[in-house]
Design an enzyme around this catalytic site. Structure first.
Site, short mmCIF file in Angstrom:
data_model
loop_
_atom_site.label_atom_id
_atom_site.label_comp_id
_atom_site.label_asym_id
_atom_site.label_seq_id
_atom_site.Cartn_x
_atom_site.Cartn_y
_atom_site.Cartn_z
N HIS A 1 0.85 -1.20 0.00
CA HIS A 1 0.00 0.00 0.00
C HIS A 1 0.88 1.24 0.00
O HIS A 1 1.73 1.44 0.87
CB HIS A 1 -0.92 0.01 1.21
N ALA A 2 0.70 2.11 -0.99
CA ALA A 2 1.56 3.28 -1.16
C ALA A 2 1.50 4.19 0.06
O ALA A 2 0.43 4.55 0.53
CB ALA A 2 1.15 4.04 -2.41
N HIS B 1 0.63 11.98 -5.75
CA HIS B 1 -0.07 12.04 -4.47
C HIS B 1 0.91 11.84 -3.32
O HIS B 1 0.96 12.65 -2.37
CB HIS B 1 -1.16 10.96 -4.41
N GLU B 2 1.70 10.78 -3.37
CA GLU B 2 2.63 10.48 -2.28
C GLU B 2 3.73 11.53 -2.18
O GLU B 2 4.16 11.90 -1.09
CB GLU B 2 3.23 9.08 -2.46
N HIS C 1 2.85 14.43 -0.07
CA HIS C 1 3.12 14.27 1.36
C HIS C 1 4.55 14.67 1.68
O HIS C 1 4.82 15.36 2.68
CB HIS C 1 2.90 12.82 1.78
N GLU D 1 -3.72 14.84 2.61
CA GLU D 1 -4.09 13.96 1.51
C GLU D 1 -4.41 14.74 0.24
O GLU D 1 -4.34 14.18 -0.86
CB GLU D 1 -5.30 13.10 1.91
N HIS E 1 -7.04 0.47 5.32
CA HIS E 1 -7.14 1.50 6.36
C HIS E 1 -7.89 1.01 7.59
O HIS E 1 -7.68 1.52 8.70
CB HIS E 1 -7.79 2.75 5.78
N TYR F 1 -9.72 11.38 3.73
CA TYR F 1 -9.75 11.25 2.27
C TYR F 1 -11.02 11.88 1.71
O TYR F 1 -11.00 12.50 0.65
CB TYR F 1 -9.65 9.78 1.86
#
Length: 633
Positions: free
Chosen positions: A356-357, A386-387, A390, A414, A520, A530
């Site tokens: 999971h990323a 997306h990552e 962060h 997020e 999750h 999210y």
């Protein structure tokens, strides 16, 4: 003599009258001095505790990284031990911070930091704490090591099962994998999860919260007691759009299966079978775009194929993402990122990993990493942005005290990378990357192509929102005791139907625990962040587009290379958690509330199209969950 005496009395009285204000002023000065001395002492304590907290967060991050990139029992044991020791430090820190919060006259920022350090949800009993952490590690292990057998071969969720859901439209194949994944994960978690909820709720109650759901909401959305009402209001504003999308997609799917799989019994009650939407959890539907494409006569590019043809590989996908961020004035990835991130699944056969990323901040200002099992596909390209969002957030607030090294709220964190991805997925930017040719087309074909594009985006963004909402709404009900263990799975499916309009491909029972098939839930990670992020990202996007000087429909905006757009974002990122999220939102967008208008503006042309196509035939009011009554053995 008498006259002299009277004169002296008058002088004394006058002196007392005149000295009283001076005494009061002196008293105020003493109180102010004492208040400053107390604030200095508390500030010194905060400096010490922030440094200790930073070190502990780093230890937990390294232990988590080691475990998730090698799911060995030894790494699991080490992670559990670090969490136990961190909880011991935290317990003492919480007690001290709570006492200091009682001191009157503290500065607002001091009080804010103390409130963060006084937050705790762990049970005070060491035995219960150890048990709770052990169960948490076990839940993640079950999920991370989940496998199924398909055509005689053992496959994992990524890439094996995911790739089949991406491409196969065979209902029997999809149903088989759908069930097997839930048997391999959620079903094995049911009793563990029940015990974990009890232990975690014990801790929440000890620390003055109503239940764990209350504690979660207060942690991620500080000073927002109206959060439940906020997210319900947001959903009600978005729901009409979702119902239109759902009804259109359902009709297209029903026609497709009648033609290509005539023996498959597609339901007639308005619901959609969850396994037919191209995703293990029916949370994103973009993989069925070819079935629901509004204007199939307008050929849309196969970006996965084009990326391979253009020589894309995992390494340059990350480099291209980094270049977008630097083009708007944000940060380059640090050397450790390129040296130690896990960007693909390791080749060692005896090494199991959590694919999971995720992005990791190790709290030492020069160590930031991403963990992904990346493949050369457009959806992975979006996930990279997306990552990396962060990571950009981590780097922007790294000079803040440790208590503020977090997002304004979880939804902000997020939303950052997804805001960037909205720009990346525009036709203009894809042309810049050489993934889309610049062709001269008629106004009609451009309109059709735009609707196709917005449909693909809606299958990712709009389709997700009810799932993003219901996961935590279900957990809030579990934590409050409204949903008891014997109703966990039944209520899960009632909510999946109520909000998403989906049903299970086979009857579900009390012995199943389908929520656990979602990472999750197994990982005890909040999900409402999210839901809020999928709305916030459109607010951020509109604000950055305005800063870049964009003209035209919102969905066409590409702020690539706009330092003005980047500066607007960076100034907000640097705040971290030091300001209330409403203040950070005000700074970024000019509004202090989460607003659905940019979302609706972005999709307005598609909304108009869907209403015209559906002709008022929408909804799934007559549907029921696919449930089989069975006693829990």
């Amino acid at each position: 003599m008498r006259v002299i005496w009277c004169f002296l009395v008058i002088c004394i009285l006058c002196t007392n009258v005149h000295s009283r204000p001076r005494q009061q002023q002196r008293l105020r000065q003493l109180l102010q001095q004492r208040r400053q001395e107390i604030n200095v002492k508390v500030s010194d304590w905060l400096i010490l505790k922030n440094e200790e907290y930073r070190r502990w967060l780093g230890k937990v991050a390294f232990a988590s990284w080691n475990y998730e990139t090698d799911l060995s029992k030894e790494n699991g044991r080490k992670l559990n031990e670090v969490n136990i020791r961190f909880a011991s430090w935290q317990k003492k820190c919480v007690e001290e911070a709570s006492q200091k919060l009682k001191i009157p006259g503290l500065a607002d920022d001091t009080r804010h930091q103390l409130r963060i350090l006084s937050y705790d949800v762990n049970p005070s009993d060491p035995t219960k704490l150890r048990k709770m952490n052990s169960i948490q590690t076990k839940l993640e292990e079950i999920y991370g090591k989940g496998t199924v057998v398909f055509n005689g071969t053992t496959i994992q969720l990524e890439p094996g099962i995911t790739n089949i859901f991406d491409s196969s439209r065979d209902p029997a194949v999809l149903s088989d994998l759908w069930v097997k994944w839930r048997d391999a994960t959620g079903k094995k978690m049911a009793n563990l999860y029940t015990e974990w909820v009890e232990l975690q709720n014990t801790g929440a109650l000890e620390h003055g919260f109503e239940n764990l759901g209350d504690a979660w909401r207060q942690k991620e959305f500080f000073d927002t007691p109206e959060l439940v009402e906020i997210v319900e209001g947001l959903w009600q504003e978005i729901k009409p759009l979702y119902v239109q999308l759902h009804s259109y997609v359902r009709r297209k799917l029903k026609n497709y299966y009648a033609q290509h799989h005539p023996t498959y019994d597609f339901p007639n009650d308005g619901s959609i079978p969850a396994h037919l939407l191209g995703n293990m959890w029916a949370q994103e539907w973009d993989n069925i775009f070819n079935i629901v494409q509004p204007y199939p006569e307008v050929k849309e590019p196969d970006f996965d194929k084009i990326m391979v043809e253009k020589g894309y590989n995992v390494g340059n996908m990350f480099r291209i993402a980094e270049e977008f961020y630097t083009s708007i004035g944000l940060y380059k990835m640090v050397p450790d990122f390129w040296k130690r991130s896990m960007l693909v699944r390791p080749k060692e056969k005896d090494r199991e990993v959590q694919c999971h990323a995720s992005a990791f901040d190790f709290y030492n200002n020069d160590t930031f990493r991403i963990k992904m099992c990346t493949e050369v596909k457009m959806n992975y390209f979006q996930t990279i942005h997306h990552e990396m969002g962060h990571i950009e957030y981590f780097m922007a607030y790294r000079n803040q005290p440790a208590v503020y090294r977090t997002g304004a709220n979880g939804g902000f964190h997020e939303a950052i990378g997804d805001t960037i991805a909205l720009s990346v997925r525009t036709r203009k930017h894809l042309q810049t990357l050489g993934l889309l040719e610049e062709n001269s087309v008629s106004d009609e074909d451009k309109m059709k192509s735009d609707i196709n594009y917005l449909m693909r985006q809606a299958l990712l963004k709009l389709a997700f929102l009810p799932f993003g909402y219901l996961v935590d709404k279900w957990r809030w009900r579990v934590f409050s005791g409204e949903v008891t263990p014997d109703k966990y799975n039944e209520e899960w499916w009632k909510m999946r139907l109520e909000y998403q309009g989906v049903t299970s491909p086979v009857p579900r029972t009390i012995t199943d625990f389908d929520p656990g098939a979602k990472f999750h839930v197994a990982a005890n990670a909040q999900y409402i962040v999210y839901f809020t992020s999928f709305i916030l990202q459109f607010q951020f996007y509109e604000a950055m587009c305005n800063a870049s000087g964009h003209q035209g429909p919102l969905y066409t905006c590409d702020f690539y290379r706009s330092k003005e757009a980047g500066l607007k974002l960076l100034n907000m990122l640097k705040l971290g958690g030091s300001k209330h999220w409403k203040e950070a939102l005000q700074q970024m967008t000019g509004k202090s509330k989460i607003d659905t208008e940019p979302f609706k503006k972005y999709f307005q042309p598609l909304t108009d199209f869907l209403k015209k196509e559906n002709k008022g035939e929408v909804g799934w009011a007559k549907a029921n969950i696919n449930w089989k009554q069975e006693t829990n053995k």
